[in-house]
Design an enzyme around this catalytic site. Structure first.
Site, mmCIF file in Angstrom:
data_model
loop_
_atom_site.group_PDB
_atom_site.id
_atom_site.type_symbol
_atom_site.label_atom_id
_atom_site.label_comp_id
_atom_site.label_asym_id
_atom_site.label_seq_id
_atom_site.Cartn_x
_atom_site.Cartn_y
_atom_site.Cartn_z
ATOM 1 N N ASP A 1 0.802 -1.229 0.000
ATOM 2 C CA ASP A 1 0.000 0.000 0.000
ATOM 3 C C ASP A 1 0.832 1.274 0.000
ATOM 4 O O ASP A 1 0.294 2.365 0.236
ATOM 5 C CB ASP A 1 -0.944 0.001 1.218
ATOM 6 C CG ASP A 1 -2.104 -0.961 1.008
ATOM 7 O OD1 ASP A 1 -2.659 -0.972 -0.103
ATOM 8 O OD2 ASP A 1 -2.438 -1.688 1.950
ATOM 9 N N ASP B 1 -6.894 -3.872 -5.747
ATOM 10 C CA ASP B 1 -6.519 -2.575 -5.166
ATOM 11 C C ASP B 1 -5.072 -2.198 -5.488
ATOM 12 O O ASP B 1 -4.719 -1.014 -5.533
ATOM 13 C CB ASP B 1 -6.661 -2.589 -3.632
ATOM 14 C CG ASP B 1 -7.815 -3.421 -3.116
ATOM 15 O OD1 ASP B 1 -8.197 -4.385 -3.794
ATOM 16 O OD2 ASP B 1 -8.306 -3.120 -2.028
HETATM 17 N N1 GLY Z 1 -7.405 -1.401 -0.127
HETATM 18 C C1 GLY Z 1 -8.399 -1.836 0.775
HETATM 19 C C2 GLY Z 1 -9.756 -1.295 0.536
HETATM 20 O O1 GLY Z 1 -10.078 -0.750 -0.486
HETATM 21 O O2 GLY Z 1 -10.554 -1.448 1.439
#
Ligand code: GLY
Length: 402
Positions: free
Chosen positions: A123, A181
């Protein structure tokens, strides 16, 4: 030699996109009421974020707030959302020139910096590019550049050439989990190649995006949330969900991340296959019979209980922002479709159903999001990324050349 080639390639793509953006006039009449509402939304948002700042413990990041109990949830800098609060403050500072917002953002950057060395998360794009990326865009500094490049190097350690992907989540050694994601973390890598001339970041981003097109998408261009690869052979072992209603369902935020991610891929590479992919994802979202009239999606397009299911306003905000950028790359017909949809989404988010009244919602801007339904966390609450992409979408809408 290779370094120089990639540097020139990236420079060329950047100049090409700049000139396209500068020249393109859009045949679209914006909603005058919405254009008028946006400056007020910024001022209201700035006041709200001061409420949020006042309630924030000195060493914490905001996560969510529970309106029924008046309780906050905070996080440390390692939570995947830690970049959104400083990022939103920076966006709002650009709109209002209020130094208190800038100073609060800078205070958070100090707390966030250490995450540049975090190799246990995919992330880092969210965490570092939405924060330091915006800070560096507003006021470039060598230390920001160093932090962003170190972050890109940390993120790149998670790439496995066998799977052709960056690993999203650490788990048992036999698994290699990749979530849709992850497309959002690639923008940092393109930036890193552009400023360093090191093509390895660019190649990782392109390889990851190509593998994701191959394995994450269904024939209708909806996406699975999680693909589990065999790290030794690169074979797909499982296609499943973590945050969606079912393995075969279309989790709304996942569709939003894919749409945004492939739009960025086209911006950064000018490879038409990414534009086509983004267009297909937009088609899935906008033509779906379960997309409500206000265009704020249910938390999953296949959520049980529709039309009584909860909405996820964060997905609506991400989609709105992505659709506006995509419109700038699309033909006249699609461009109008995307802008009309984005306009509706921003108008809906600006109304009192979703945009919190002054002093409420713990100081967050947007209400009615869903974080993780299967885990029963952050259900019908505000979320930092809904605010970030809402503010970004408004600015993209306001900046359109009509
Ligand atoms: N990346 C995690 C979410 O979108 O909840």
């Amino acid at each position: 030699m290779k370094k120089h080639f990639f540097f020139l390639l990236c420079l060329g793509v950047a100049l090409f996109s700049l000139s396209c953006h500068a020249q393109k006039k859009i045949n679209f009449q914006p909603d005058k009421n919405l254009l008028q509402a946006i400056p007020k939304n910024y001022l209201d948002a700035a006041a709200q974020y001061k409420v949020l700042a006042k309630n924030l413990p000195a060493d914490k990041f905001p996560k969510t707030y529970f309106p029924a109990t008046g309780k906050y949830e905070f996080s440390n800098s390692g939570w995947w959302c830690s970049g959104f609060y400083p990022g939103t403050l920076l966006y709002l500072y650009e709109q209002t020139k209020d130094p208190a917002l800038y100073n609060e953002a800078l205070r958070m950057l100090v707390l966030l910096e250490k995450e540049k060395n975090n190799t246990h998360t995919h992330d880092l794009g969210f965490m570092m590019f939405c924060s330091f990326g915006n800070a560096n865009r507003i006021a470039p500094k060598p230390e920001y550049k160093e932090i962003l490049l170190t972050s890109a190097r940390s993120l790149s350690t998670r790439f496995n050439p066998k799977t052709g992907c960056i690993k999203s989540w650490d788990s048992k050694p036999s698994d290699f989990l990749v979530i849709i994601d992850n497309m959002m973390n690639l923008e940092l890598l393109f930036w890193a190649t552009r400023v360093s001339g090191d093509s390895s970041f660019y190649k990782i981003a392109v390889t990851h995006a190509n593998t994701t097109i191959k394995n994450h998408f269904r024939p209708d261009y909806s996406s699975y949330h999680v693909i589990n690869y065999d790290a030794e052979t690169g074979q797909v072992k499982e296609k499943k969900t973590a945050q969606g209603a079912a393995d075969g369902s279309a989790w709304a935020r996942g569709q939003a991340w894919g749409l945004y991610g492939y739009t960025v891929m086209y911006r950064e590479t000018k490879d038409k296959k990414y534009l086509e992919q983004a267009g297909h994802i937009a088609g899935f979202i906008l033509n779906h019979t379960n997309l409500p009239a206000d265009k704020i999606p249910y938390w999953d397009f296949n959520a049980p209980g529709i039309p009584g299911a909860l909405r996820d306003a964060s997905a609506g905000a991400i989609m709105a922002s992505a659709l506006i950028e995509l419109s700038g790359f699309s033909d006249a017909k699609n461009s109008t479709i995307y802008l009309k949809a984005a306009e509706k989404m921003i108008a809906s988010l600006s109304n009192q159903t979703y945009q919190a009244a002054a002093g409420t919602n713990g100081g967050f801007l947007i209400q009615h999001c869903v974080g993780h339904m299967p885990q029963k966390t952050e259900i019908d609450t505000p979320l930092t990324y809904a605010d970030y992409y809402f503010v970004e979408a408004m600015e993209r809408y306001r900046a359109l050349k009509h």
